[in-house]
Write a protein that holds these residues in place. Structure first.
Motif, PDB file in Angstrom:
ATOM      1  N   TYR A 111       0.620  -1.044  -0.362  1.00 28.44           N
ATOM      2  CA  TYR A 111      -0.260  -0.122  -0.199  1.00 28.44           C
ATOM      3  C   TYR A 111       0.589   1.642   0.106  1.00 28.44           C
TER       4      TYR A 111
ATOM      5  N   GLY B  95     -13.565  -6.205  -6.191  1.00 30.49           N
ATOM      6  CA  GLY B  95     -14.242  -5.058  -6.356  1.00 30.49           C
ATOM      7  C   GLY B  95     -13.637  -4.271  -5.350  1.00 30.49           C
TER       8      GLY B  95
ATOM      9  N   TRP C 216       6.418   1.302 -10.250  1.00 27.83           N
ATOM     10  CA  TRP C 216       5.854   0.582 -10.037  1.00 27.83           C
ATOM     11  C   TRP C 216       6.297  -1.445 -10.967  1.00 27.83           C
TER      12      TRP C 216
ATOM     13  N   HIS D 190      -8.235  -0.859   2.602  1.00 23.87           N
ATOM     14  CA  HIS D 190      -7.008  -1.830   2.674  1.00 23.87           C
ATOM     15  C   HIS D 190      -6.895  -2.681   3.383  1.00 23.87           C
TER      16      HIS D 190
ATOM     17  N   HIS E  61      -0.428  -5.864 -12.713  1.00 24.19           N
ATOM     18  CA  HIS E  61      -0.608  -7.513 -11.765  1.00 24.19           C
ATOM     19  C   HIS E  61      -0.828  -8.287 -13.525  1.00 24.19           C
TER      20      HIS E  61
HETATM   21  O1  ME8 Z   1      -2.283   1.046  -6.061  1.00 25.36           O
HETATM   22  N1  ME8 Z   1     -11.825  -1.026  -1.879  1.00 25.36           N
HETATM   23  O2  ME8 Z   1      -1.762   1.652  -3.818  1.00 25.36           O
HETATM   24  P1  ME8 Z   1      -3.114   2.364  -2.768  1.00 25.36           P
HETATM   25  C1  ME8 Z   1     -11.210  -1.740  -2.308  1.00 25.36           C
HETATM   26  N2  ME8 Z   1       1.332   0.793  -4.358  1.00 25.36           N
HETATM   27  N3  ME8 Z   1      -9.664  -1.956  -1.803  1.00 25.36           N
HETATM   28  C2  ME8 Z   1      -9.657  -0.783  -2.312  1.00 25.36           C
HETATM   29  C3  ME8 Z   1     -10.391   0.294  -1.431  1.00 25.36           C
HETATM   30  C4  ME8 Z   1     -11.896   0.668  -1.752  1.00 25.36           C
HETATM   31  N4  ME8 Z   1     -12.334   1.305  -2.135  1.00 25.36           N
HETATM   32  N5  ME8 Z   1      -9.220   1.221  -2.114  1.00 25.36           N
HETATM   33  C5  ME8 Z   1      -7.798   0.655  -1.433  1.00 25.36           C
HETATM   34  C6  ME8 Z   1      -1.063   1.117  -4.889  1.00 25.36           C
HETATM   35  N6  ME8 Z   1      -8.426  -0.263  -1.796  1.00 25.36           N
HETATM   36  C7  ME8 Z   1      -0.252   0.309  -5.115  1.00 25.36           C
HETATM   37  C8  ME8 Z   1      -0.094  -1.208  -4.954  1.00 25.36           C
HETATM   38  S1  ME8 Z   1       1.521  -3.516  -5.877  1.00 25.36           S
HETATM   39  C9  ME8 Z   1       2.485  -4.097  -6.216  1.00 25.36           C
HETATM   40  C10 ME8 Z   1       1.672  -1.647  -5.314  1.00 25.36           C
HETATM   41  C11 ME8 Z   1      -7.080  -1.294  -2.048  1.00 25.36           C
HETATM   42  O3  ME8 Z   1      -1.729   2.646  -1.532  1.00 25.36           O
HETATM   43  C12 ME8 Z   1      -6.899  -2.666  -2.783  1.00 25.36           C
HETATM   44  O4  ME8 Z   1      -6.606  -4.530  -2.694  1.00 25.36           O
HETATM   45  O5  ME8 Z   1      -3.496   2.708  -3.754  1.00 25.36           O
HETATM   46  C13 ME8 Z   1      -6.106  -1.690  -3.289  1.00 25.36           C
HETATM   47  O6  ME8 Z   1      -5.824  -2.609  -5.261  1.00 25.36           O
HETATM   48  C14 ME8 Z   1      -5.409  -1.301  -3.297  1.00 25.36           C
HETATM   49  O7  ME8 Z   1      -5.736  -1.244  -1.482  1.00 25.36           O
HETATM   50  C15 ME8 Z   1      -4.508   0.257  -3.614  1.00 25.36           C
HETATM   51  O8  ME8 Z   1      -3.427   0.390  -2.687  1.00 25.36           O
END
Ligand code: ME8
Length: 511
Positions: A10, A287, A224, A20, A264
């Motif tokens: 994250y 989702g 990324w 998260h 991914h």
């Molecule tokens: O994308 N509903 O980090 P990120 C469900 N660092 N899941 C959610 C959500 C929501 N409203 N909001 C966040 C990144 N998530 C990159 C990833 S991986 C190599 C790098 C969850 O902090 C969900 O798992 O924006 C989403 O894919 C992730 O947080 C995105 O976290």
């Protein structure tokens, strides 16, 4: 071969929110279930600390990216503990070992001709850390996700030859119809690939917060590429002296939301093929959690604080609610009201009361000894095949279906109490044998559903198992989730109230 599960790492540009927590909890449910099956599991999570999302947030806050990372990464680590996720390692992409690993892989890709120097010209969203095609914009120049106006960029940087993996990726998808779960996300990824892949920029010249490109220190590796590689580098240093790579590579299931599908499901496997590493077995794409029909997100500010929910209702209630309310794979609305309804009607009433009533009757009518008797034939029949169905659901990564299958039996047990009315049987000495059978069936049913509920509500189940006189952790093995028609007697112990009434209603974030 081990079972390797991951969450995304994250971004530390803001504090963790319920979204998260959701991914981490779902991944933990899977990890715990697999351990119940005797699998050797390695569960990875962590924080993504480089790139524009973090650099820009730090600038806005008047701090440095490193300071912001040092402030927020522990909050994500704390969330892992608070949701009771059994992560085996928490990676930070600012770990020196990770950075070394990224340099090693990227240098290898450069040496083998998968990376070349070029000029990027086009749109870039610093909040997404993503290059955008014209078709992905709104109003011609705005990011469809963040709604901010983007600038067209022209920059010399390095490119990863993604186009060379068009065919290998199509073949991968043809050979592995379950590479991406659920099916509609598989279709989405495949259609993206079929539209034709272009090479992707893999470095940034205008940014200093990142891992320097080994052969050209004026640039940093695109966040990324750095981030995706965490899943690989972590195994090289999570357990010094142990060869985790040979035990756990490739990842068995990688869990995330649909926002990061493209990275991914397309770039990641191509990157691994280029590096001659095995690609993950499956990606599980869930989702969004929605609040009032909108994605819950830090940029929209409509977030629920998971720490607050846990403080009031406990970790297990949150774990249960998220897995129950939102069908894994689809978007789902969450709300304080919805949470309270399920807490009261399902957790406190259907499960908590079932447990406390059953144990209270055993205490009252049989002096705290679960009678050694033969359970009723209909009850035995209703439990038939349950553990196998749950196992199949998990194999298909259908965590919602697994929970629903178990909950049907929780409800069945409640009906059984009503039908059999043990309090009436207790009044008639001639019914003593039947009462034995009913109480023994209830205790056994409660035990079986609890073993199956363990991945979802580990603490609650541990307390209930102790009260059932089965505190040993071996009792939690999946093979113990078979209904024994003639269980041997057990002494029960006191059961603390599992889901106490919470007086203060959960404050709505708008309030
Ligand atoms: O994308 N509903 O980090 P990120 C469900 N660092 N899941 C959610 C959500 C929501 N409203 N909001 C966040 C990144 N998530 C990159 C990833 S991986 C190599 C790098 C969850 O902090 C969900 O798992 O924006 C989403 O894919 C992730 O947080 C995105 O976290």
């Amino acid at each position: 071969m081990g079972y390797y599960v991951t969450t995304p790492i994250y971004y530390v540009n803001a504090e963790p929110h319920l979204g998260h927590a959701y991914t981490t909890i779902a991944t933990d449910v899977l990890a715990r279930h697999m351990r119940q099956r005797g699998e050797e599991v390695f569960f990875l999570t962590g924080t993504d600390e480089h790139g524009e999302p973090v650099a820009q947030a730090a600038e806005r806050l008047g701090t440095t990216p490193r300071e912001l990372a040092d402030l927020n990464s522990p909050r994500f680590r704390n969330l892992v503990a608070r949701v009771n996720a059994t992560a085996d390692f928490f990676i930070r992409t600012s770990d020196a070992e990770h950075e070394d690993g990224v340099r090693r892989v990227v240098q290898g890709l450069y040496d083998s001709g998968h990376i070349y120097a070029g000029t990027y010209e086009g749109w870039y969203c610093p909040r997404c850390a993503d290059f955008k095609t014209e078709g992905e914009l709104i109003d011609g120049n705005r990011c469809a996700i963040h709604k901010i106006v983007l600038v067209r960029e022209k920059e010399d940087n390095y490119f990863f030859r993604l186009s060379a993996f068009q065919e290998p990726l199509e073949r991968l998808y043809a050979e592995r119809p379950a590479f991406v779960v659920p099916q509609h996300r598989y279709n989405e990824a495949l259609s993206f690939i079929r539209q034709g892949l272009t090479d992707v920029s893999m470095s940034r010249a205008s940014l200093t917060w990142g891992v320097p490109v080994p052969w050209d220190e004026r640039q940093v590796i695109y966040v990324w590429i750095d981030a995706l590689l965490n899943y690989y580098t972590a195994l090289s240093y999570a357990r010094p002296g142990q060869d985790l790579e040979s035990r756990f590579w490739p990842p068995t299931v990688q869990v995330m939301a649909k926002d990061i599908l493209k990275f991914h499901a397309v770039i990641w496997p191509a990157l691994l093929m280029a590096a001659e590493l095995e690609v993950p077995e499956r990606l599980l794409i869930h989702g969004y959690l929605l609040m009032d029909e909108e994605k819950m997100s830090k940029s929209l500010g409509n977030v629920i604080d998971p720490f607050q929910v846990i403080d009031m209702y406990g970790t297990d209630a949150l774990r249960y609610y998220l897995l129950r309310e939102v069908t894994l794979g689809q978007d789902g609305s969450v709300s304080p009201e919805g949470f309270e309804t399920r807490y009261a009607s399902e957790l406190a009433n259907e499960y908590g009361n079932l447990a406390s009533r059953s144990l209270a009757m055993i205490a009252k009518y049989r002096d705290g000894e679960v009678p050694s008797a033969e359970a009723g034939a209909e009850l035995i029949a209703d439990f038939d095949g349950l553990a196998d169905r749950v196992r199949e659901r998990f194999d298909a990564l259908d965590l919602t279906g697994a929970l629903d299958d178990v909950w049907q039996l929780v409800r069945r047990l409640n009906r059984y109490v009503q039908e059999q009315a043990p309090w009436a049987l207790a009044k008639d000495p001639a019914e003593a044998k039947r009462l034995d059978s009913v109480l023994c069936g209830l205790a056994e049913g409660l035990r079986v559903v609890s073993v199956l509920l363990y991945p979802f509500m580990p603490d609650t189940v541990a307390r209930l198992m102790a009260a059932l006189g089965r505190p040993d952790s071996n009792e939690l093995a999946l093979e113990r989730a078979r209904f024994d028609p003639t269980p041997s007697g057990h002494t029960i112990a006191e059961l603390p109230q599992l889901f106490p009434r919470v007086e203060r209603p959960l404050a709505s974030p708008a309030a």
